[in-house]
Write a protein that holds these residues in place. Structure first.
Motif, PDB file in Angstrom:
ATOM      1  N   SER A  23      -7.769 -33.089   8.421  1.00 55.48           N
ATOM      2  CA  SER A  23      -8.166 -34.499   7.660  1.00 55.48           C
ATOM      3  C   SER A  23      -8.278 -35.527   8.535  1.00 55.48           C
ATOM      4  O   SER A  23      -7.272 -36.218   9.196  1.00 55.48           O
ATOM      5  CB  SER A  23      -7.061 -34.949   6.411  1.00 55.48           C
ATOM      6  OG  SER A  23      -7.270 -36.247   6.112  1.00 55.48           O
ATOM      7  N   GLU A  81     -13.128 -35.790  -5.698  1.00 55.18           N
ATOM      8  CA  GLU A  81     -11.891 -36.020  -5.002  1.00 55.18           C
ATOM      9  C   GLU A  81     -11.890 -37.610  -4.259  1.00 55.18           C
ATOM     10  O   GLU A  81     -12.753 -38.255  -4.200  1.00 55.18           O
ATOM     11  CB  GLU A  81     -12.062 -35.293  -3.477  1.00 55.18           C
ATOM     12  CG  GLU A  81     -12.587 -34.004  -3.759  1.00 55.18           C
ATOM     13  CD  GLU A  81     -11.646 -32.884  -3.796  1.00 55.18           C
ATOM     14  OE1 GLU A  81     -10.386 -32.959  -3.411  1.00 55.18           O
ATOM     15  OE2 GLU A  81     -11.842 -31.947  -4.101  1.00 55.18           O
ATOM     16  N   HIS A 111      -5.773 -37.660  -3.650  1.00 55.45           N
ATOM     17  CA  HIS A 111      -5.364 -37.796  -2.321  1.00 55.45           C
ATOM     18  C   HIS A 111      -4.545 -38.893  -1.954  1.00 55.45           C
ATOM     19  O   HIS A 111      -5.115 -40.044  -2.022  1.00 55.45           O
ATOM     20  CB  HIS A 111      -6.172 -37.454  -1.366  1.00 55.45           C
ATOM     21  CG  HIS A 111      -7.058 -36.223  -1.559  1.00 55.45           C
ATOM     22  ND1 HIS A 111      -6.789 -34.864  -0.841  1.00 55.45           N
ATOM     23  CD2 HIS A 111      -7.956 -36.002  -2.502  1.00 55.45           C
ATOM     24  CE1 HIS A 111      -7.688 -34.051  -1.386  1.00 55.45           C
ATOM     25  NE2 HIS A 111      -8.407 -34.541  -2.288  1.00 55.45           N
ATOM     26  N   HIS A 128      -1.399 -36.543   2.276  1.00 48.15           N
ATOM     27  CA  HIS A 128      -1.799 -36.548   3.697  1.00 48.15           C
ATOM     28  C   HIS A 128      -0.979 -37.123   4.895  1.00 48.15           C
ATOM     29  O   HIS A 128      -1.131 -37.079   6.025  1.00 48.15           O
ATOM     30  CB  HIS A 128      -3.243 -37.234   3.883  1.00 48.15           C
ATOM     31  CG  HIS A 128      -4.386 -36.717   3.010  1.00 48.15           C
ATOM     32  ND1 HIS A 128      -5.310 -36.263   3.649  1.00 48.15           N
ATOM     33  CD2 HIS A 128      -4.326 -36.262   1.708  1.00 48.15           C
ATOM     34  CE1 HIS A 128      -6.448 -35.745   2.867  1.00 48.15           C
ATOM     35  NE2 HIS A 128      -5.779 -35.651   1.820  1.00 48.15           N
ATOM     36  N   GLY A 155      -9.286 -40.897  -2.901  1.00 45.33           N
ATOM     37  CA  GLY A 155      -8.057 -41.096  -2.033  1.00 45.33           C
ATOM     38  C   GLY A 155      -7.605 -42.285  -2.146  1.00 45.33           C
ATOM     39  O   GLY A 155      -8.348 -43.479  -2.067  1.00 45.33           O
ATOM     40  N   TYR A 209     -11.550 -32.330   5.875  1.00 48.58           N
ATOM     41  CA  TYR A 209     -11.686 -33.573   4.853  1.00 48.58           C
ATOM     42  C   TYR A 209     -11.993 -34.698   5.607  1.00 48.58           C
ATOM     43  O   TYR A 209     -11.589 -34.938   6.720  1.00 48.58           O
ATOM     44  CB  TYR A 209     -10.300 -33.788   4.560  1.00 48.58           C
ATOM     45  CG  TYR A 209      -9.842 -33.077   3.168  1.00 48.58           C
ATOM     46  CD1 TYR A 209     -10.686 -32.396   2.327  1.00 48.58           C
ATOM     47  CD2 TYR A 209      -8.473 -32.459   2.934  1.00 48.58           C
ATOM     48  CE1 TYR A 209     -10.389 -31.862   1.073  1.00 48.58           C
ATOM     49  CE2 TYR A 209      -7.991 -31.721   2.099  1.00 48.58           C
ATOM     50  CZ  TYR A 209      -8.963 -31.402   0.970  1.00 48.58           C
ATOM     51  OH  TYR A 209      -8.466 -30.430  -0.090  1.00 48.58           O
TER      52      TYR A 209
END
Ligand SMILES: *Cc1c(COP(=O)(O)O)cnc(C)c1O
Length: 230
Positions: A198, A51, A74, A95, A53, A215
């Motif tokens: 998140s 994962e 993400h 997000h 971001g 998250y």
């Protein structure tokens, strides 16, 4: 260095879960890799990170193209409508949805490309003037509007808490975001669930986990300081 940082971070996550009486599987670590070169991301990948971001569309797409395809990307940064088309079919989650217009564009592109896009609503929980996100009061009505759109699915809430030196100062904000999610969840709105929270970054992710984060977005704590502030 990355291996040690990841071990340390995962240990902290484990401890915070234990303290809060939560199962560690409830919390997913997102490695925030903005500004960092692919070679460092690959080190994290080799240590098991899947994962990642990013906060800029172009950087996300460039890294997406060259990195393994089992990564979940993400989009955590402010998103301009004219750039939605480049990422809807590449990201696991966006997000940073904070307006109906942005959600409509995501919906349009999702339908066009025949994908389902999972999103979080970004809430400016501390009402900081410098931050994106909707206020707590605006959140429900925005969610009700977005819920009707095809191709886009609301999975929860995201917040960027204030920059503080003592993470305890952010605890009330994390608590408020969790409570907001509980309130929204109880309304049973079609096409909306509140399973994802998140919240929490390098300075405060342990407190965020204690308050219900699912998250956590950790950059500096994994990859070290960034060369230039973003
Ligand atoms: C950069 C960034 C992070 C990670 O910040 P660190 O303090 O380096 O952990 C998390 N969330 C968002 C939205 C970011 O832009």
């Amino acid at each position: 260095m990355i291996r040690e940082n990841l071990e340390y971070t995962n240990k902290n996550i484990e401890n915070a879960c234990q303290k809060a009486g939560r199962a560690q599987q409830e919390v997913t670590l997102i490695a925030v890799s903005k500004t960092k070169p692919v070679s460092l991301l690959m080190e994290a990948y080799e240590q098991g990170c899947r994962e990642f971001g990013e906060n800029k569309v172009q950087e996300l797409v460039e890294k997406y193209e060259v990195m393994p395809k089992d990564i979940r990307w993400h989009m955590i940064g402010h998103l301009q409508r004219n750039k939605v088309k480049y990422i809807v079919d590449k990201v696991a989650m966006i997000h940073s949805v904070d307006s109906l217009k942005l959600a409509e564009e995501i919906s349009r592109e999702a339908v066009k490309k025949q994908v389902d896009v999972s999103v979080l609503i970004e809430v400016n929980i501390a009402c900081e003037e410098t931050k994106f996100g909707v206020t707590k009061e605006e959140t429900i009505s925005l969610i009700c509007d977005i819920a009707k759109l095809p191709g886009i699915h609301i999975k929860g809430l995201m917040t960027i808490a204030p920059y503080v030196t003592n993470p305890e100062e952010n605890r009330p904000y994390f608590e408020q975001l969790k409570q907001l999610a509980v309130d929204i969840s109880s309304k049973n709105i079609d096409n909306v669930n509140m399973n994802v929270l998140s919240m929490g970054m390098t300075g405060d992710y342990m407190v965020a986990i204690e308050e219900g984060a699912t998250y956590v977005r950790v950059g500096t704590g994994i990859f070290g300081e960034r060369e230039y502030p973003i």
